[in-house]
Enzyme design. Structure first.
Site, PDB file in Angstrom:
ATOM      1  N   TRP A  87       0.841  -1.192   0.000  1.00  0.00           N
ATOM      2  CA  TRP A  87       0.000   0.000   0.000  1.00  0.00           C
ATOM      3  C   TRP A  87       0.879   1.247   0.000  1.00  0.00           C
ATOM      4  CZ3 TRP A  87      -5.513   0.418   1.578  1.00  0.00           C
ATOM      5  CH2 TRP A  87      -6.168  -0.813   1.477  1.00  0.00           C
ATOM      6  N   ASP A 139      -2.889   9.836  -3.730  1.00  0.00           N
ATOM      7  CA  ASP A 139      -4.062  10.684  -3.537  1.00  0.00           C
ATOM      8  C   ASP A 139      -4.994  10.088  -2.484  1.00  0.00           C
ATOM      9  OD1 ASP A 139      -5.378   8.592  -4.818  1.00  0.00           O
ATOM     10  OD2 ASP A 139      -5.533   9.648  -6.732  1.00  0.00           O
ATOM     11  N   GLU A 142      -5.311   6.264  -2.440  1.00  0.00           N
ATOM     12  CA  GLU A 142      -4.064   5.484  -2.444  1.00  0.00           C
ATOM     13  C   GLU A 142      -3.595   5.161  -3.866  1.00  0.00           C
ATOM     14  OE1 GLU A 142      -6.385   4.052   0.168  1.00  0.00           O
ATOM     15  OE2 GLU A 142      -5.357   5.435   1.516  1.00  0.00           O
ATOM     16  N   GLU A 298     -18.756   1.085   2.245  1.00  0.00           N
ATOM     17  CA  GLU A 298     -17.831   1.989   1.571  1.00  0.00           C
ATOM     18  C   GLU A 298     -18.448   2.527   0.285  1.00  0.00           C
ATOM     19  OE1 GLU A 298     -13.164   1.683   0.761  1.00  0.00           O
ATOM     20  OE2 GLU A 298     -14.318   0.264  -0.438  1.00  0.00           O
TER      21      GLU A 298
END
Length: 344
Positions: A87, A139, A142, A298
């Site tokens: 990540w 951003d 990710e 989400e």
């Protein structure tokens, strides 16, 4: 404040997500819980003081900082930054948004609510933002670590403005604030709106929280008005939710409650007079996304942009993250703003 306690990949606290969640706690009347979060973040930041100062010093002499010296974007419950999982760890919107939320907390709970630990961490975070804001970083999603997202620059601008309101006086901070404003103004002047980044002229809905939420752009600013119009034309879905960006394929590219709430807030502050009807419609759309237990995801699977990609992500990571804490936080902020507008 974990991004999603029930979703293994999101069992971390992001500075970005957590900042909005802390702001919602203050807005919702629970500054004591927000205070616990801010103390925890301050301790996480100060634990990285030595590497952050190495990064600041590297920039000061024209050198490239060691990536190991960047402030992590997320931490485990124990305050440990994960490594080696692929990540993007360098996300410069986080410290800016934390400073913004910390100043909101000081206004909600009183300046005396910030102790020496929080103030020391805030000064370090502001110094770090001044040094690092121009560097390309991931951003809000990710992604695109080789670019400087407009929402990231705006978040850092909001953070420095908040630091100033907290009484932090750092050498060069006012010059940095002017440079940030010039950068965003130049982008808007070039294309007529605020583009996704310095390398992408598409519109990205992460810009929505940079207007009435962060207070970086005035409601009557022509570039902001054109940006909001482009979001409406390109990223508001057929049933009223808001997509991240037009080429999104993550979980099929669905509509996000966090962005729909940000859109509602932008509508409520539109042109100084407000568009209550669209703001209320945004809140209604969000409420329709709750599951049987009242939890918000989400993103929605209705009207996804790339339906062929949805099974791929479900097979990789399972069902979409639910509950996303940030979804609930942004809903609180929109609901509170609507209630205040009703009383005004």
């Amino acid at each position: 404040i974990l991004a999603c306690p029930a979703y293994p990949m999101y069992r971390y606290s992001w500075l970005r997500d957590g900042a909005f969640c802390a702001a919602a706690l203050d807005a919702g009347g629970d500054p004591a819980s927000a205070a616990v979060f801010h103390r925890w973040v301050a301790e996480c930041v100060l634990a990285f003081e030595a590497p952050m100062r190495r990064a600041i010093e590297a920039v000061a002499v024209g050198e490239t900082p060691d990536p190991q010296d960047y402030l992590p974007c997320r931490f485990s419950e124990a305050g440990v930054a994960p490594t080696g999982d692929g990540w993007g760890a360098f996300q410069m919107d986080g410290p800016g948004l934390w400073l913004w939320a910390l100043e909101r907390h000081a206004r909600a709970a009183g300046a005396a609510a910030l102790g020496a630990t929080e103030r020391r961490a805030a000064a370090l975070a502001a110094e770090y933002v001044c040094a690092m804001w121009r560097r390309p970083s991931c951003d809000a999603w990710e992604e695109h670590e080789d670019r400087l997202a407009s929402s990231t620059a705006a978040a850092d601008l909001a953070g420095l403005l908040a630091a100033n309101r907290l009484g932090l006086e750092l050498g060069g901070m006012q010059v940095t604030v002017a440079d940030m404003r010039d950068e965003l103004a130049a982008r808007a002047a070039r294309v007529g709106y605020l583009p996704r980044s310095d390398g992408d002229d598409a519109v990205d809905a992460s810009i929505l929280w940079c207007g009435p939420i962060l207070g970086v752009f005035h409601a009557r600013d022509e570039a902001w008005r054109e940006t909001l119009a482009r979001v409406e034309a390109e990223l508001v879905g057929p049933d009223g939710g808001v997509y991240r960006y037009g080429a999104d394929t993550f979980y099929g590219g669905g509509q996000w409650p966090v962005l729909t709430a940000a859109y509602g807030l932008a509508c409520l502050g539109r042109d100084g007079s407000g568009d209550r009807e669209r703001a209320e419609a945004a809140l209604t759309w969000i409420e329709e996304q709750r599951d049987a237990g009242g939890l918000l995801p989400e993103q929605s699977h209705r009207h996804v942009l790339a339906p062929a990609r949805l099974p791929e992500w479900q097979a990789r990571w399972g069902p979409v993250a639910t509950p996303l804490t940030w979804s609930h936080a942004m809903t609180v902020l929109l609901a509170q703003a609507l209630a205040l507008a009703e009383r005004a």
